[in-house]
Design a protein around this motif. Structure first.
Motif, PDB file in Angstrom:
ATOM      1  N   ASP A 142       0.825  -1.363   0.382  1.00 43.13           N
ATOM      2  CA  ASP A 142      -0.274   0.236  -0.030  1.00 43.13           C
ATOM      3  C   ASP A 142       1.008   1.114   0.075  1.00 43.13           C
ATOM      4  O   ASP A 142       1.767   1.609   1.151  1.00 43.13           O
ATOM      5  N   ASN A 143       0.861   2.593  -1.108  1.00 42.93           N
ATOM      6  CA  ASN A 143       1.256   3.534  -1.083  1.00 42.93           C
ATOM      7  C   ASN A 143       2.882   3.312  -1.403  1.00 42.93           C
ATOM      8  O   ASN A 143       3.306   4.378  -0.738  1.00 42.93           O
ATOM      9  N   ILE A 144       3.813   2.303  -1.275  1.00 45.75           N
ATOM     10  CA  ILE A 144       4.944   2.437  -1.704  1.00 45.75           C
ATOM     11  C   ILE A 144       5.058   2.186  -2.609  1.00 45.75           C
ATOM     12  O   ILE A 144       7.041   2.635  -2.521  1.00 45.75           O
ATOM     13  N   THR A 145       5.304   3.045  -3.942  1.00 48.53           N
ATOM     14  CA  THR A 145       5.423   3.759  -4.849  1.00 48.53           C
ATOM     15  C   THR A 145       5.668   5.675  -4.638  1.00 48.53           C
ATOM     16  O   THR A 145       6.208   6.071  -5.831  1.00 48.53           O
ATOM     17  N   SER A 146       4.910   5.859  -3.000  1.00 51.26           N
ATOM     18  CA  SER A 146       5.299   7.034  -3.253  1.00 51.26           C
ATOM     19  C   SER A 146       6.288   7.842  -3.014  1.00 51.26           C
ATOM     20  O   SER A 146       7.613   6.875  -2.342  1.00 51.26           O
ATOM     21  N   VAL A 147       6.954   9.129  -3.332  1.00 44.98           N
ATOM     22  CA  VAL A 147       8.053   9.969  -3.558  1.00 44.98           C
ATOM     23  C   VAL A 147       8.925   9.917  -2.357  1.00 44.98           C
ATOM     24  O   VAL A 147       9.711   8.896  -1.924  1.00 44.98           O
ATOM     25  N   LYS A 148       7.644   9.665  -1.138  1.00 42.81           N
ATOM     26  CA  LYS A 148       8.360   9.925   0.019  1.00 42.81           C
ATOM     27  C   LYS A 148       8.390   8.925   1.103  1.00 42.81           C
ATOM     28  O   LYS A 148      10.252   8.457   1.438  1.00 42.81           O
ATOM     29  N   VAL A 149       8.378   7.066   0.264  1.00 43.69           N
ATOM     30  CA  VAL A 149       8.266   5.658   1.103  1.00 43.69           C
ATOM     31  C   VAL A 149       9.353   5.292   0.605  1.00 43.69           C
ATOM     32  O   VAL A 149      10.699   5.010   0.995  1.00 43.69           O
ATOM     33  N   LEU A 150       9.481   5.620  -0.932  1.00 46.99           N
ATOM     34  CA  LEU A 150      10.826   5.642  -2.031  1.00 46.99           C
ATOM     35  C   LEU A 150      12.109   5.890  -1.598  1.00 46.99           C
ATOM     36  O   LEU A 150      13.376   5.267  -1.288  1.00 46.99           O
ATOM     37  N   ARG A 151      11.883   7.036  -1.023  1.00 51.87           N
ATOM     38  CA  ARG A 151      13.070   8.292   0.120  1.00 51.87           C
ATOM     39  C   ARG A 151      13.086   7.130   1.333  1.00 51.87           C
ATOM     40  O   ARG A 151      15.171   7.071   1.434  1.00 51.87           O
ATOM     41  N   LEU A 166      13.131   4.166   1.538  1.00 53.80           N
ATOM     42  CA  LEU A 166      13.579   2.661   1.276  1.00 53.80           C
ATOM     43  C   LEU A 166      15.200   2.967   1.170  1.00 53.80           C
ATOM     44  O   LEU A 166      15.383   2.070   0.897  1.00 53.80           O
ATOM     45  N   ARG A 167      15.236   3.918   0.083  1.00 52.59           N
ATOM     46  CA  ARG A 167      16.841   3.893   0.182  1.00 52.59           C
ATOM     47  C   ARG A 167      17.298   4.461   0.670  1.00 52.59           C
ATOM     48  O   ARG A 167      19.148   3.940   0.738  1.00 52.59           O
ATOM     49  N   THR A 168      16.844   5.151   2.421  1.00 53.69           N
ATOM     50  CA  THR A 168      17.922   4.404   3.160  1.00 53.69           C
ATOM     51  C   THR A 168      18.926   3.255   3.990  1.00 53.69           C
ATOM     52  O   THR A 168      19.314   3.356   4.516  1.00 53.69           O
ATOM     53  N   VAL A 169      17.764   2.074   3.428  1.00 53.24           N
ATOM     54  CA  VAL A 169      18.355   1.162   3.812  1.00 53.24           C
ATOM     55  C   VAL A 169      19.137  -0.226   2.366  1.00 53.24           C
ATOM     56  O   VAL A 169      19.770  -0.934   2.428  1.00 53.24           O
ATOM     57  N   LEU A 170      18.147   0.242   1.220  1.00 58.02           N
ATOM     58  CA  LEU A 170      18.488  -0.018   0.318  1.00 58.02           C
ATOM     59  C   LEU A 170      19.413  -0.034  -0.849  1.00 58.02           C
ATOM     60  O   LEU A 170      19.907   1.604  -1.088  1.00 58.02           O
ATOM     61  N   PRO A 171      20.776  -0.141  -1.008  1.00 57.37           N
ATOM     62  CA  PRO A 171      22.069   0.310  -2.024  1.00 57.37           C
ATOM     63  C   PRO A 171      22.112   0.005  -3.715  1.00 57.37           C
ATOM     64  O   PRO A 171      22.263  -0.665  -4.049  1.00 57.37           O
ATOM     65  N   VAL A 172      20.743   1.150  -3.623  1.00 60.79           N
ATOM     66  CA  VAL A 172      20.591   0.698  -5.051  1.00 60.79           C
ATOM     67  C   VAL A 172      19.927   2.967  -5.647  1.00 60.79           C
ATOM     68  O   VAL A 172      19.175   3.741  -4.418  1.00 60.79           O
ATOM     69  N   ASP A 173      19.889   2.484  -6.671  1.00 57.29           N
ATOM     70  CA  ASP A 173      19.620   4.323  -7.176  1.00 57.29           C
ATOM     71  C   ASP A 173      17.938   4.281  -7.379  1.00 57.29           C
ATOM     72  O   ASP A 173      17.075   3.270  -6.990  1.00 57.29           O
ATOM     73  N   LEU A 174      17.601   5.639  -7.940  1.00 55.76           N
ATOM     74  CA  LEU A 174      15.805   5.804  -7.801  1.00 55.76           C
ATOM     75  C   LEU A 174      15.308   5.469  -8.987  1.00 55.76           C
ATOM     76  O   LEU A 174      14.259   4.640  -8.414  1.00 55.76           O
ATOM     77  N   LYS A 175      15.847   4.263  -9.976  1.00 55.07           N
ATOM     78  CA  LYS A 175      15.414   4.148 -10.881  1.00 55.07           C
ATOM     79  C   LYS A 175      14.629   2.436 -10.532  1.00 55.07           C
ATOM     80  O   LYS A 175      14.511   2.044 -10.168  1.00 55.07           O
ATOM     81  N   GLN A 176      15.824   1.713  -9.919  1.00 55.35           N
ATOM     82  CA  GLN A 176      15.627   0.440  -9.282  1.00 55.35           C
ATOM     83  C   GLN A 176      14.849   0.556  -8.065  1.00 55.35           C
ATOM     84  O   GLN A 176      14.475  -0.541  -7.815  1.00 55.35           O
ATOM     85  N   VAL A 177      15.341   1.405  -6.637  1.00 57.72           N
ATOM     86  CA  VAL A 177      13.415   1.309  -5.634  1.00 57.72           C
ATOM     87  C   VAL A 177      12.766   1.402  -6.349  1.00 57.72           C
ATOM     88  O   VAL A 177      11.567   1.007  -5.752  1.00 57.72           O
ATOM     89  N   THR A 178      13.090   2.316  -7.706  1.00 56.25           N
ATOM     90  CA  THR A 178      11.155   2.081  -7.876  1.00 56.25           C
ATOM     91  C   THR A 178      10.146   1.074  -8.462  1.00 56.25           C
ATOM     92  O   THR A 178       9.616   0.434  -8.543  1.00 56.25           O
ATOM     93  N   ALA A 179      11.532   0.399  -9.426  1.00 57.62           N
ATOM     94  CA  ALA A 179      11.574  -1.255  -9.556  1.00 57.62           C
ATOM     95  C   ALA A 179      11.061  -2.583  -8.806  1.00 57.62           C
ATOM     96  O   ALA A 179      10.488  -3.077  -8.695  1.00 57.62           O
TER      97      ALA A 179
END
Length: 101
Positions: free
Chosen positions: A9-18, A20-33
């Motif tokens: 739920d709501n996992i693809t919002s910009v705030k949530v993606l930001r 997720l990027r604090t724990v996932l060692p990936v760029d924005l395109k990859q974290v979106t996927a």
């Protein structure tokens, strides 16, 4: 040690993606996927074997951003980040390049 399960739920919002990027060692395109794959799965264990303090801090940040997650007991001894498999593989072509299968 605990696991952190995140919900689609709501996992693809910009705030949530930001967050997720604090724990996932990936760029924005990859974290979106990755977020799209989690959204499809609806529930996914993102972190395993982390301390309860670390997990609680992450969950609080995620929920402040509009995401949803929960703590679960863990059997994993080593802290790790999990990434969903989309069950599509790539292959090497004759030129030595990795291409979609």
């Amino acid at each position: 040690m605990v696991d952190v399960k995140v919900y689609g739920d709501n996992i693809t919002s910009v705030k949530v993606l930001r967050v997720l990027r604090t724990v996932l060692p990936v760029d924005l395109k990859q974290v979106t996927a990755i977020a799209n794959d989690i959204e499809t799965a609806q529930v996914f264990t993102l972190l395993q074997g982390v301390s309860e303090a670390y997990a609680t801090a992450f969950i609080n940040e995620l929920e402040e951003a509009g995401g949803k997650a929960k703590l679960c007991s863990s059997v994993c001894e080593e802290p790790s980040v999990c990434m969903p498999l989309s069950e599509s593989r790539r292959r090497w072509n004759k030129l030595g390049m990795l291409v979609d299968a």
